[in-house]
Scaffold this motif. Structure first.
Motif, PDB file in Angstrom:
ATOM      1  N   THR A  54     -18.112  17.238  11.554  1.00 45.23           N
ATOM      2  CA  THR A  54     -17.173  16.122  11.565  1.00 45.23           C
ATOM      3  C   THR A  54     -15.766  16.670  11.701  1.00 45.23           C
ATOM      4  O   THR A  54     -15.490  17.816  11.325  1.00 45.23           O
ATOM      5  N   HIS A  55     -14.905  15.844  12.258  1.00 45.07           N
ATOM      6  CA  HIS A  55     -13.527  16.257  12.480  1.00 45.07           C
ATOM      7  C   HIS A  55     -12.617  15.091  12.105  1.00 45.07           C
ATOM      8  O   HIS A  55     -12.698  14.021  12.722  1.00 45.07           O
ATOM      9  N   ALA A  56     -11.790  15.290  11.079  1.00 45.98           N
ATOM     10  CA  ALA A  56     -10.832  14.261  10.683  1.00 45.98           C
ATOM     11  C   ALA A  56      -9.727  14.183  11.722  1.00 45.98           C
ATOM     12  O   ALA A  56      -9.315  15.200  12.278  1.00 45.98           O
ATOM     13  N   GLN A  57      -9.280  12.973  11.986  1.00 48.96           N
ATOM     14  CA  GLN A  57      -8.201  12.756  12.925  1.00 48.96           C
ATOM     15  C   GLN A  57      -7.170  11.834  12.293  1.00 48.96           C
ATOM     16  O   GLN A  57      -7.425  11.242  11.245  1.00 48.96           O
ATOM     17  N   GLN A  58      -6.034  11.682  12.935  1.00 50.91           N
ATOM     18  CA  GLN A  58      -4.980  10.832  12.383  1.00 50.91           C
ATOM     19  C   GLN A  58      -5.492   9.414  12.143  1.00 50.91           C
ATOM     20  O   GLN A  58      -5.182   8.794  11.137  1.00 50.91           O
ATOM     21  N   HIS A  59      -6.275   8.902  13.067  1.00 44.63           N
ATOM     22  CA  HIS A  59      -6.841   7.566  12.935  1.00 44.63           C
ATOM     23  C   HIS A  59      -8.362   7.659  12.954  1.00 44.63           C
ATOM     24  O   HIS A  59      -8.991   7.516  13.989  1.00 44.63           O
ATOM     25  N   GLY A  60      -8.949   7.985  11.818  1.00 46.68           N
ATOM     26  CA  GLY A  60     -10.397   8.014  11.721  1.00 46.68           C
ATOM     27  C   GLY A  60     -10.977   9.406  11.780  1.00 46.68           C
ATOM     28  O   GLY A  60     -10.368  10.384  11.353  1.00 46.68           O
ATOM     29  N   LYS A  61     -12.168   9.464  12.339  1.00 43.08           N
ATOM     30  CA  LYS A  61     -12.902  10.731  12.404  1.00 43.08           C
ATOM     31  C   LYS A  61     -13.818  10.720  13.613  1.00 43.08           C
ATOM     32  O   LYS A  61     -14.097   9.676  14.197  1.00 43.08           O
ATOM     33  N   THR A  62     -14.291  11.905  13.962  1.00 47.30           N
ATOM     34  CA  THR A  62     -15.288  12.051  15.009  1.00 47.30           C
ATOM     35  C   THR A  62     -16.444  12.868  14.452  1.00 47.30           C
ATOM     36  O   THR A  62     -16.227  13.890  13.806  1.00 47.30           O
ATOM     37  N   VAL A  63     -17.649  12.392  14.697  1.00 44.12           N
ATOM     38  CA  VAL A  63     -18.869  13.120  14.346  1.00 44.12           C
ATOM     39  C   VAL A  63     -19.459  13.618  15.654  1.00 44.12           C
ATOM     40  O   VAL A  63     -19.625  12.848  16.600  1.00 44.12           O
ATOM     41  N   THR A  64     -19.741  14.915  15.720  1.00 46.11           N
ATOM     42  CA  THR A  64     -20.304  15.513  16.926  1.00 46.11           C
ATOM     43  C   THR A  64     -21.595  16.235  16.586  1.00 46.11           C
ATOM     44  O   THR A  64     -21.652  16.992  15.624  1.00 46.11           O
ATOM     45  N   ALA A  65     -22.614  15.970  17.390  1.00 43.82           N
ATOM     46  CA  ALA A  65     -23.911  16.643  17.243  1.00 43.82           C
ATOM     47  C   ALA A  65     -24.249  17.322  18.563  1.00 43.82           C
ATOM     48  O   ALA A  65     -23.987  16.778  19.629  1.00 43.82           O
ATOM     49  N   CYS A  66     -24.833  18.511  18.477  1.00 45.78           N
ATOM     50  CA  CYS A  66     -25.211  19.291  19.655  1.00 45.78           C
ATOM     51  C   CYS A  66     -26.736  19.320  19.772  1.00 45.78           C
ATOM     52  O   CYS A  66     -27.427  19.575  18.791  1.00 45.78           O
ATOM     53  N   PHE A  67     -27.209  19.053  20.993  1.00 49.87           N
ATOM     54  CA  PHE A  67     -28.648  19.062  21.272  1.00 49.87           C
ATOM     55  C   PHE A  67     -28.930  20.002  22.434  1.00 49.87           C
ATOM     56  O   PHE A  67     -28.433  19.791  23.534  1.00 49.87           O
ATOM     57  N   LYS A  68     -29.738  21.024  22.186  1.00 55.09           N
ATOM     58  CA  LYS A  68     -30.169  21.929  23.244  1.00 55.09           C
ATOM     59  C   LYS A  68     -31.507  21.435  23.763  1.00 55.09           C
ATOM     60  O   LYS A  68     -32.406  21.155  22.968  1.00 55.09           O
ATOM     61  N   PRO A  69     -31.653  21.309  25.080  1.00 55.42           N
ATOM     62  CA  PRO A  69     -32.916  20.799  25.620  1.00 55.42           C
ATOM     63  C   PRO A  69     -34.090  21.686  25.228  1.00 55.42           C
ATOM     64  O   PRO A  69     -34.028  22.911  25.330  1.00 55.42           O
ATOM     65  N   HIS A  70     -35.153  21.053  24.756  1.00 54.64           N
ATOM     66  CA  HIS A  70     -36.388  21.754  24.414  1.00 54.64           C
ATOM     67  C   HIS A  70     -37.365  21.435  25.544  1.00 54.64           C
ATOM     68  O   HIS A  70     -38.060  20.413  25.522  1.00 54.64           O
ATOM     69  N   LEU A  71     -37.398  22.307  26.534  1.00 58.53           N
ATOM     70  CA  LEU A  71     -38.200  22.085  27.731  1.00 58.53           C
ATOM     71  C   LEU A  71     -39.674  22.262  27.420  1.00 58.53           C
ATOM     72  O   LEU A  71     -40.081  23.190  26.724  1.00 58.53           O
ATOM     73  N   GLN A  72     -40.466  21.344  27.952  1.00 55.84           N
ATOM     74  CA  GLN A  72     -41.907  21.419  27.765  1.00 55.84           C
ATOM     75  C   GLN A  72     -42.490  22.357  28.818  1.00 55.84           C
ATOM     76  O   GLN A  72     -42.036  22.349  29.965  1.00 55.84           O
ATOM     77  N   PRO A  73     -43.495  23.139  28.443  1.00 59.78           N
ATOM     78  CA  PRO A  73     -44.099  24.086  29.411  1.00 59.78           C
ATOM     79  C   PRO A  73     -44.865  23.353  30.496  1.00 59.78           C
ATOM     80  O   PRO A  73     -45.289  22.276  30.390  1.00 59.78           O
TER      81      PRO A  73
END
Length: 133
Positions: free
Chosen positions: A114-133
């Motif tokens: 999460t990142h606090a900002q002057q007006h609110g906040k931002t939540v960031t999530a990272c997803f790495k592709p899990h490729l199927q064989p």
């Protein structure tokens, strides 16, 4: 697989837009070459978007700005709202119908912050592709 970095952004109004946000996210992801090979990752991202938009509307009572960014390693899901309070994982009561969103995002994402900002906040999530064989 190298793809030019790309991204999309859209605002979803408070009190509505979670379903539209899921559908919009799925459409954007379908343009990425790995999406067809990693359907589980796409589903995880869509679920996380749903939880983050719901949290923004429910707890911040504000519009939610959603930004999706692919950087050739990770699909970043960022949701900004107007509330200053930072989200924190908590244990929901067994019969509770809410209170699990942050834990869901945390368990699905490869990382999140999460990142606090002057007006609110931002939540960031990272997803790495899990490729199927």
């Amino acid at each position: 697989m190298t793809v030019k970095a790309t991204g999309w952004a859209r605002t979803f109004p408070a009190g509505q837009g979670v379903r539209t946000g899921r559908e919009w996210t799925r459409r954007q992801l379908s343009s990425l070459p790995w999406a067809a090979e990693a359907p589980d990752t796409v589903d995880e991202i869509v679920l996380a978007v749903s939880e983050l938009l719901t949290n923004a509307h429910l707890h911040a009572h504000s519009d939610a700005q959603l930004v999706l960014t692919w950087d050739n390693t990770c699909l970043h899901v960022s949701v900004h709202d107007e509330a200053a309070a930072m989200p924190a994982p908590r244990e929901a009561d067994a019969g509770a119908v809410s209170g699990r969103g942050v834990n869901i995002v945390r368990s699905l994402a490869d990382s999140w912050h999460t990142h606090a900002q002057q007006h609110g906040k931002t939540v960031t999530a990272c997803f790495k592709p899990h490729l199927q064989p």
